[in-house]
Scaffold this motif. Structure first.
Motif, PDB file in Angstrom:
ATOM      1  N   ARG A  86       0.762  -1.240   0.000  1.00 32.54           N
ATOM      2  CA  ARG A  86       0.000   0.000   0.000  1.00 32.54           C
ATOM      3  C   ARG A  86       0.795   1.292   0.000  1.00 32.54           C
ATOM      4  O   ARG A  86       0.204   2.358   0.024  1.00 32.54           O
ATOM      5  CB  ARG A  86      -0.947   0.000   1.198  1.00 32.54           C
ATOM      6  CG  ARG A  86      -0.276   0.085   2.557  1.00 32.54           C
ATOM      7  CD  ARG A  86      -1.326   0.141   3.669  1.00 32.54           C
ATOM      8  NE  ARG A  86      -0.811   0.719   4.884  1.00 32.54           N
ATOM      9  CZ  ARG A  86      -0.106   0.044   5.792  1.00 32.54           C
ATOM     10  NH1 ARG A  86       0.173  -1.233   5.597  1.00 32.54           N
ATOM     11  NH2 ARG A  86       0.327   0.648   6.884  1.00 32.54           N
ATOM     12  N   HIS A  87       2.123   1.231  -0.013  1.00 37.81           N
ATOM     13  CA  HIS A  87       2.888   2.476   0.066  1.00 37.81           C
ATOM     14  C   HIS A  87       3.612   2.830  -1.219  1.00 37.81           C
ATOM     15  O   HIS A  87       4.243   1.990  -1.838  1.00 37.81           O
ATOM     16  CB  HIS A  87       3.906   2.412   1.215  1.00 37.81           C
ATOM     17  CG  HIS A  87       3.266   2.501   2.560  1.00 37.81           C
ATOM     18  ND1 HIS A  87       3.195   1.428   3.417  1.00 37.81           N
ATOM     19  CD2 HIS A  87       2.637   3.526   3.179  1.00 37.81           C
ATOM     20  CE1 HIS A  87       2.556   1.790   4.520  1.00 37.81           C
ATOM     21  NE2 HIS A  87       2.200   3.057   4.406  1.00 37.81           N
ATOM     22  N   GLU A 201      -6.143   0.994   5.177  1.00 43.18           N
ATOM     23  CA  GLU A 201      -6.704   2.338   5.364  1.00 43.18           C
ATOM     24  C   GLU A 201      -6.886   2.990   4.001  1.00 43.18           C
ATOM     25  O   GLU A 201      -5.924   3.133   3.248  1.00 43.18           O
ATOM     26  CB  GLU A 201      -5.758   3.191   6.213  1.00 43.18           C
ATOM     27  CG  GLU A 201      -6.300   4.586   6.436  1.00 43.18           C
ATOM     28  CD  GLU A 201      -5.247   5.589   6.893  1.00 43.18           C
ATOM     29  OE1 GLU A 201      -4.340   5.217   7.649  1.00 43.18           O
ATOM     30  OE2 GLU A 201      -5.355   6.755   6.474  1.00 43.18           O
ATOM     31  N   ILE A 202      -8.115   3.356   3.678  1.00 44.50           N
ATOM     32  CA  ILE A 202      -8.322   4.000   2.381  1.00 44.50           C
ATOM     33  C   ILE A 202      -8.616   5.489   2.489  1.00 44.50           C
ATOM     34  O   ILE A 202      -8.370   6.245   1.569  1.00 44.50           O
ATOM     35  CB  ILE A 202      -9.450   3.305   1.564  1.00 44.50           C
ATOM     36  CG1 ILE A 202     -10.721   3.171   2.388  1.00 44.50           C
ATOM     37  CG2 ILE A 202      -8.960   1.963   1.043  1.00 44.50           C
ATOM     38  CD1 ILE A 202     -11.890   2.591   1.586  1.00 44.50           C
ATOM     39  N   TRP A 203      -9.144   5.924   3.626  1.00 42.04           N
ATOM     40  CA  TRP A 203      -9.567   7.338   3.681  1.00 42.04           C
ATOM     41  C   TRP A 203      -9.411   7.832   5.099  1.00 42.04           C
ATOM     42  O   TRP A 203      -9.757   7.129   6.046  1.00 42.04           O
ATOM     43  CB  TRP A 203     -11.030   7.439   3.235  1.00 42.04           C
ATOM     44  CG  TRP A 203     -11.469   8.809   2.792  1.00 42.04           C
ATOM     45  CD1 TRP A 203     -10.847  10.000   3.006  1.00 42.04           C
ATOM     46  CD2 TRP A 203     -12.657   9.107   2.048  1.00 42.04           C
ATOM     47  NE1 TRP A 203     -11.557  11.020   2.445  1.00 42.04           N
ATOM     48  CE2 TRP A 203     -12.681  10.503   1.839  1.00 42.04           C
ATOM     49  CE3 TRP A 203     -13.714   8.335   1.532  1.00 42.04           C
ATOM     50  CZ2 TRP A 203     -13.711  11.139   1.144  1.00 42.04           C
ATOM     51  CZ3 TRP A 203     -14.737   8.972   0.843  1.00 42.04           C
ATOM     52  CH2 TRP A 203     -14.739  10.360   0.643  1.00 42.04           C
ATOM     53  N   GLY A 229      -8.418  12.877   3.166  1.00 42.18           N
ATOM     54  CA  GLY A 229      -7.485  12.369   2.175  1.00 42.18           C
ATOM     55  C   GLY A 229      -7.717  10.897   1.913  1.00 42.18           C
ATOM     56  O   GLY A 229      -7.752  10.081   2.843  1.00 42.18           O
ATOM     57  N   GLY A 231      -6.313   7.861  -0.718  1.00 44.63           N
ATOM     58  CA  GLY A 231      -5.326   7.553  -1.744  1.00 44.63           C
ATOM     59  C   GLY A 231      -6.013   6.974  -2.982  1.00 44.63           C
ATOM     60  O   GLY A 231      -6.743   5.988  -2.879  1.00 44.63           O
TER      61      GLY A 231
HETATM   62  P1  ATP Z   1      -0.553   4.443   6.436  1.00 41.81           P
HETATM   63  O1  ATP Z   1      -0.635   4.378   7.914  1.00 41.81           O
HETATM   64  O2  ATP Z   1      -1.218   3.324   5.731  1.00 41.81           O
HETATM   65  O3  ATP Z   1       0.842   4.728   5.965  1.00 41.81           O
HETATM   66  P2  ATP Z   1      -1.248   7.208   6.682  1.00 41.81           P
HETATM   67  O4  ATP Z   1      -1.868   7.220   8.018  1.00 41.81           O
HETATM   68  O5  ATP Z   1       0.166   7.622   6.579  1.00 41.81           O
HETATM   69  O6  ATP Z   1      -1.414   5.745   6.017  1.00 41.81           O
HETATM   70  P3  ATP Z   1      -2.688   9.555   5.863  1.00 41.81           P
HETATM   71  O7  ATP Z   1      -1.565  10.427   6.265  1.00 41.81           O
HETATM   72  O8  ATP Z   1      -3.898   9.546   6.689  1.00 41.81           O
HETATM   73  O9  ATP Z   1      -2.157   8.047   5.680  1.00 41.81           O
HETATM   74  O10 ATP Z   1      -3.065   9.882   4.336  1.00 41.81           O
HETATM   75  C1  ATP Z   1      -4.384   9.858   3.831  1.00 41.81           C
HETATM   76  C2  ATP Z   1      -4.554   8.787   2.778  1.00 41.81           C
HETATM   77  O11 ATP Z   1      -3.548   8.859   1.774  1.00 41.81           O
HETATM   78  C3  ATP Z   1      -4.436   7.397   3.310  1.00 41.81           C
HETATM   79  O12 ATP Z   1      -5.667   6.978   3.824  1.00 41.81           O
HETATM   80  C4  ATP Z   1      -4.073   6.610   2.081  1.00 41.81           C
HETATM   81  O13 ATP Z   1      -5.219   6.269   1.335  1.00 41.81           O
HETATM   82  C5  ATP Z   1      -3.230   7.566   1.299  1.00 41.81           C
HETATM   83  N1  ATP Z   1      -1.796   7.329   1.501  1.00 41.81           N
HETATM   84  C6  ATP Z   1      -1.040   7.737   2.533  1.00 41.81           C
HETATM   85  N2  ATP Z   1       0.261   7.395   2.388  1.00 41.81           N
HETATM   86  C7  ATP Z   1       0.322   6.755   1.188  1.00 41.81           C
HETATM   87  C8  ATP Z   1       1.379   6.170   0.451  1.00 41.81           C
HETATM   88  N3  ATP Z   1       2.629   6.188   0.912  1.00 41.81           N
HETATM   89  N4  ATP Z   1       1.097   5.602  -0.740  1.00 41.81           N
HETATM   90  C9  ATP Z   1      -0.171   5.591  -1.209  1.00 41.81           C
HETATM   91  N5  ATP Z   1      -1.208   6.130  -0.561  1.00 41.81           N
HETATM   92  C10 ATP Z   1      -0.998   6.718   0.629  1.00 41.81           C
END
Ligand code: ATP
Ligand code: MG
Length: 878
Positions: A86-87, A201-203, A229, A231
């Motif tokens: 997912r990253h 986590e999607i949103w 936000g 992704g």
């Molecule tokens: P995770 O814990 O999975 O790394 P995050 O808590 O860092 O996610 P947020 O900062 O809340 O994510 O960002 C909002 C949204 O952006 C996330 O819900 C996800 O859908 C997307 N997102 C965040 N980091 C990434 C990434 N490195 N690659 C792709 N999508 C991302």
């Protein structure tokens, strides 16, 4: 039915548009005017000042698909890329924003409606989290949306409390998760802390609800805000039924290209899959970064770009690729992403060219570094050691871009290890240096005094229509402190309610002029806008004193402004002509528009040829001659881009933008002051072209009177040459060529004469040969001969003597040169190389040479006779 990513993006934006949100374009990956942030890492970045109340927009809700990079700070996903499903480093964040409009209720209900209704995700596959203390959100999810209790989990600050910084807006978050299906290690039920990969986590919905002060106390915000936000890539994975982001349609064509170019198929080896994923992710990041104007360099953003590229190239090496190939993968990125981001296709050649060049460089340094590593390994073996010192590992990493894991791999293959602690220490030091270098920027501009003033004052700019205005003095700063009065001689900053002075921005320098009050007068040398809408006029009180509340007349220096206007409009024509002649990859990197000159920096891979310069100049002057009137329109940013306006990187644009067009040839977003018609520019003359950084060229040009003055200056030079050389201007070239020819002939003649003179001198000298103890000797001081020529003369004379010793001395600028020759039959008895030491000692010198010839210098010409005497003594003794 599975949705394409482009449909997912569009459905999101339309959903919120139909609920009154303004669709706002993604801002650049380079945050505008925010030196503290390396890259845009969330949708809210472009709205930061709006959330803080420092900037007011003409809409209260917005929706975006924002380009994001997460490679630094607390959001650093670099190491995760390719290894987690997912990253990514680069991704698009879909978002909806409320600036004091709707709050939790709507944000939650809409998110749910979009996810389950529009996207059609099954409710039983979803779970949500709320902040531990956020009963309100928990209640909305459960009572109004109908999410079952076991699908609502409360998390603490670390996961579900958001803040912009130590102080300022902050508040609880609520996240939506999707069930990717049970994994071997997953726990039963909805558990977002389960790290098996089951719950994605999607949103994330952020509710900015409090203002935190320095002591940590939180007071509720009068107008709470929403920032969310989601992704795009994660949403696509979910909606396309794949568990890895890399298996979505966003990545498929890119990975196909990476597999073709590397000859490695996915699924053959898990580590190779990681490498392919990394290459695909990094190729996207590189393409978008370069498109947004970041270029490889050794500092700041460019350094991060370089590291990403090297990392990708390193994974190429792991895939067995031996040639540069990332530019080929970037080509696939551009194909795949330009429907949504047309600027990529427009800048294709530039983007791929930059990547290719940097890759080539990296492969070279890699080879170099491998050599160095081999040397170090050999040295370890000699010393009988097994661990490579951290400093060496760091040098490989820092200088040769050698990733530590690569070094480790190679060492491991030889049964060696590396000193990780030593490396970490060296790395820590470097980070500290980098941080120190990064900070300093921009501080002065956001001084506390300005911030305080910006809260109270907004300066209205009247200078598009007038050069003179009357306004009250709202505030005065002397030495950065707010004062009520400034006196003669004070360096002062004046703030008024309305000004005709243009404050520096978009490359155009601030206006100069004067501010007059009944009691005094300020000479203004510059106008700046340090924060928000606050304009400060910087200058000196030239006469009397000025006071807050005084009614002032502000007058812009009209001549300087007119010259600036010509240069600014000239810059637009130059920009358009450049793109027309060199292609659309010639993108503006910066510009300076002053009264007396203009400078334009742009991305381009090669020097601009003389012929191209002429075509650019011709085109610009053709447009000037057409006298096309300027049209100025205000419109929404996306409409402006649609209308073909050229936007500049790293410029910040509000939602309503000002568009300046001249005829059909130039359309740009610009807040600057411009000519009424191109004819006002008069003439545009390019006076310089140079490279200022890799891939960045600079053109300097003049317009109007400046251009004329420049041409006159050239003409004057020609005229004075003409009178010096006594030839009409049209014949100067022939005349100078002839002079150079004559000079060459004269030099040859001089050389010939000198040789003849030497010959004559030698002849004279040979008749002066004497005998000392049976050895023939010539020793003399010669005139008009350089040290260098002495040697030839000595050779001549030695030949003439047949057997004997020759010592010649020449004096030039108070320094003595000595040359001593001995015929071969005498070298055993009188070796020149040894005798010269004694002889030159007499004139305070040193020298040396072979047995048959030696030379020396000396600093005491007045003692030359002694040198000759010493030679005779040596011969007599020998
Ligand atoms: P995770 O814990 O999975 O790394 P995050 O808590 O860092 O996610 P947020 O900062 O809340 O994510 O960002 C909002 C949204 O952006 C996330 O819900 C996800 O859908 C997307 N997102 C965040 N980091 C990434 C990434 N490195 N690659 C792709 N999508 C991302
Ligand atoms: Mg994260």
């Amino acid at each position: 039915m599975s949705l394409a990513a482009s449909e997912i993006r569009e459905l999101f934006l339309r959903f919120f548009e139909s609920r009154g949100h303004r669709r706002v374009a993604s801002s650049s990956l380079v945050p505008a005017g925010d030196p503290t942030l390396l890259f845009t890492n969330a949708g809210m970045v472009q709205f930061k000042r709006t959330f803080l109340g420092q900037e007011v927009r003409d809409y209260k809700t917005a929706t975006t698909s924002q380009k994001c990079m997460r490679v630094s700070g607390k959001h650093n996903d670099l190491e995760n890329v390719g290894r987690t499903p997912r990253h990514l480093t680069f991704f698009e964040m879909l978002g909806n924003f409320s600036f004091g409009d709707y709050f939790k209720q709507e944000a939650i209900a809409w998110a749910w409606e979009l996810v389950t209704g529009v996207y059609g995700l099954p409710r039983e596959m979803l779970g949500v989290t709320v902040f531990r203390e956020d009963d309100e959100a928990a209640r909305i999810w459960s009572e109004e949306v109908g999410v079952p209790g076991d699908r609502i989990v409360r998390l603490d600050e670390a996961d579900n409390f958001w803040s912009m910084g130590e102080t300022g807006p902050c508040g609880p978050c609520s996240e939506i998760y999707f069930d990717m299906g049970p994994q071997p290690t997953s726990r039963p039920g909805f558990d977002p802390t389960d790290d098996s990969g089951r719950w994605l986590e999607i949103w994330n919905l952020v509710f900015m609800q409090y203002d935190r002060d320095g002591s940590g106390a939180m007071t509720p915000l009068p107008r709470p805000c929403v920032d969310t936000g989601a992704g795009l890539e994660r949403m696509s994975a979910v909606l396309q039924g794949v568990s890895w982001i890399y298996d979505t349609d966003l990545f498929r064509p890119i990975l196909t290209r990476a597999q073709e170019l590397s000859g490695v198929a996915k699924g053959s080896d898990p580590e190779k899959d990681v490498s392919l994923n990394v290459v695909a992710d990094h190729a996207r990041a590189l393409s978008f970064l370069i498109s947004d104007g970041v270029l490889p360099s050794n500092e700041g953003r460019g350094y991060v770009l370089r590291r990403i590229l090297r990392r990708a190239a390193r994974h190429g090496v792991l895939l067995g690729v031996e040639r540069p190939f990332l530019h080929g993968v970037a080509d696939a990125v551009i194909d795949a992403m330009s429907p949504a981001f047309p600027e990529l296709a427009e800048r294709r050649a530039f983007i791929t060219g930059r990547i290719r060049r940097e890759e080539e460089r990296f492969l070279e340094t890699l080879t170099h570094g491998l050599g160095l590593l081999e040397d170090e390994i050999a040295r370890l073996a000699e010393r009988g050691e097994r661990g490579l010192p951290g400093a060496v590992v760091f040098k490989l990493y820092d200088t040769f871009g050698f990733p530590v894991d690569l070094t480790e791999d190679i060492l491991r293959g030889r049964g060696l290890t590396l000193d990780q602690a030593g490396f970490d220490a060296a790395m820590g030091e470097q980070r500290a240096r980098a941080r120190a270098a990064w900070k300093g920027s921009g501080d002065e501009r956001t001084g506390a005094a300005y911030l305080a003033l910006a809260g109270e004052h907004k300066t209205r700019f009247r200078g598009y229509d007038t050069l003179e205005a009357r306004s009250n003095i709202a505030a005065l700063l002397v030495g950065g402190e707010s004062v009520a009065v400034a006196n003669e001689g004070d360096d002062v900053e004046v703030i008024v309610d309305e000004t005709p002075f243009y404050a520096e921005s978009g490359g155009q320098v601030g206006d100069r002029g004067e501010i007059a009050t009944p009691r005094g007068r300020v000479e203004v040398r510059d106008a700046q806008r340090p924060v928000g809408e606050l304009v400060v006029h910087r200058g000196r009180v030239a006469q009397g004193s000025v006071r807050v509340e005084d009614l002032a007349t502000l007058r812009v220096d009209a001549d300087a402004r007119a010259a600036t206007v010509r240069n600014h409009s000239g810059t637009h024509l130059l920009h358009a002509a450049l793109r027309s002649v060199l292609g659309p990859q010639a993108m503006q990197k910066g510009s300076l528009v002053a009264p007396d000159r203009l400078r334009f920096d742009f991305t381009h891979d090669a020097p601009v040829s003389g012929e191209e310069i002429e075509r650019i100049e011709d085109l610009a002057n053709q447009w000037i001659a057409a006298n096309a009137p300027a049209t100025v329109r205000e419109m929404a940013y996306p409409d402006a881009i649609e209308a073909g306006a050229v936007a500049i990187f790293e410029e910040k644009y509000g939602d309503r933008v000002r568009v300046i067009s001249f005829g059909g040839f130039s359309t740009e977003l610009c807040g600057g002051t411009h000519a009424r018609a191109t004819g006002d520019i008069g003439l545009l003359k390019i006076i310089g072209e140079s490279g200022i950084a890799a891939g960045v060229r600079r053109i300097e040009a003049l317009t109007g009177h400046g251009a004329l003055a420049h041409l006159r200056g050239q003409e004057r030079t020609l005229e004075s040459l003409s009178s010096l050389l006594r030839a009409p201007i049209g014949e100067l070239t022939a005349r100078v060529e002839k002079l150079l020819e004559e000079k060459r002939a004269a030099e040859q003649e001089v050389a010939r004469l000198r040789a003849a003179q030497r010959g004559a001198a030698s002849a004279d000298l040979s008749s002066e040969a004497r005998e000392v103890a049976g050895v023939k000797v010539i020793s003399a001081r010669v005139e008009g001969v350089s040290g260098k020529e002495l040697r030839g003369m000595v050779d001549d004379l030695r030949g003439k003597l047949g057997s004997g010793v020759v010592l010649l001395a020449a004096v030039e600028d108070g320094r003595v040169s000595l040359a001593l020759g001995v015929t071969p039959d005498l070298t055993d008895r009188f070796p020149a190389g040894q005798m010269i030491t004694t002889v030159s000692g007499a004139v305070g010198g040193k020298g040396g040479g072979r047995p048959d010839f030696a030379q020396a210098g000396g600093s005491q010409p007045e003692r030359l006779d002694d040198a000759f005497n010493r030679l005779e003594a040596l011969l007599a003794a020998g």
